[in-house]
Design an enzyme around this catalytic site. Sequence first.
Site, short mmCIF file in Angstrom:
data_model
loop_
_atom_site.label_atom_id
_atom_site.label_comp_id
_atom_site.label_asym_id
_atom_site.label_seq_id
_atom_site.Cartn_x
_atom_site.Cartn_y
_atom_site.Cartn_z
N HIS A 188 -2.99 10.31 -2.46
CA HIS A 188 -4.30 9.49 -2.47
C HIS A 188 -5.14 10.06 -3.43
CE1 HIS A 188 -3.04 9.66 1.89
NE2 HIS A 188 -3.05 8.60 2.01
N ASP B 225 4.92 2.71 -0.56
CA ASP B 225 4.93 1.37 0.33
C ASP B 225 5.20 0.11 -0.18
OD1 ASP B 225 4.64 2.93 2.88
OD2 ASP B 225 2.39 3.35 1.70
O1 PAF Z 1 -1.07 2.32 3.40
C1 PAF Z 1 -1.90 2.62 4.36
O2 PAF Z 1 -2.35 3.58 4.46
C2 PAF Z 1 -2.44 1.46 5.11
O3 PAF Z 1 -1.20 0.68 5.62
C3 PAF Z 1 -3.64 0.81 4.93
C4 PAF Z 1 -3.12 -0.07 3.75
C5 PAF Z 1 -4.58 1.69 4.47
C6 PAF Z 1 -3.89 -0.14 5.82
O4 PAF Z 1 -4.29 0.19 6.95
#
Ligand code: PAF
Length: 290
Positions: free
Chosen positions: A36, A154
Amino acid sequence: MRVIDTVEELKSALANLAATRKVVFVPTMGALHQGHLSLVEKAVAVENAFVVLSIFVNPTQFGKNEDFAKYPRVLEADIELLANQPAQPDIIFAPRVDQVYPDGLPEQLVPRAGAVGSVFEGVTRPGHFDGMLHVVNWFFSVIKPAVAIFGEKDAQQLYLIRRMVKREFADAIEILAGSTKREADGLALSSRNVFLSEEARAVAPSIYRILLETQAAIESDQPIAQSLDESRLALSSLALAKLDYLALVDKSNFQPISAGFTGSAQLLVAVILDGVRLIDNITLSIQEPA
Ligand code: PAF
């Protein structure tokens, strides 16, 4: 860095900003890790960026038997982590559920993920991508970002987001992909890694190793079907592992590649390791055999 938890406050913080700054959105569900933080770095690096990072564990993207209740929620630790970084968002938007869903959880989620939402992750997580698209669509309409950043780990989510932005937002939001961040031994970073037992953690890096071996085999012209079979066997033979799927898809439409395919493909994997579901992927360049 300001922490905001209501839509009203967010809207007033963002009012008139679009004229002078580029609003860059980083959606997360919290339990932040280096992956992140690398998305935040990418966001801050956008010229003239005003960065909004959301933290929201979205109930509509979890199935009944999934880990919504035990998904890690560590808002104070997330705020502290961000406060100690050189690259910080301007706003952390951490709404309560009743801000996002003031009328309760909707029965109809829009937009729909359709057929691509029902394969791979969608098989074991029915409805997951409808809930994910719904909440990202909601965030987009509240934040109105010029740019939004999603992790490449993802892959199916990233594909569906790009498609939604094309269909619902006429490509008005630029979607940037952040490369997958890994532990030194290759394990892709994920908020779920904390659930791995010691034994499972020791096995987990083999998933990426097998992806790399499969990539090397395919890119050196070993027949694709044979390479995928060998890879499936290797993954299924890992201790504590249950292979969910291994698939090679065309990056442009997320369909399994067919005979004679050339171009950019994605090798996708999901493995349940001692009860913890791990996903990963790698991009391959498939050329015509020499
Ligand atoms: O990837 C994630 O953490 C979630 O799917 C997101 C994009 C924040 C949506 O809730």
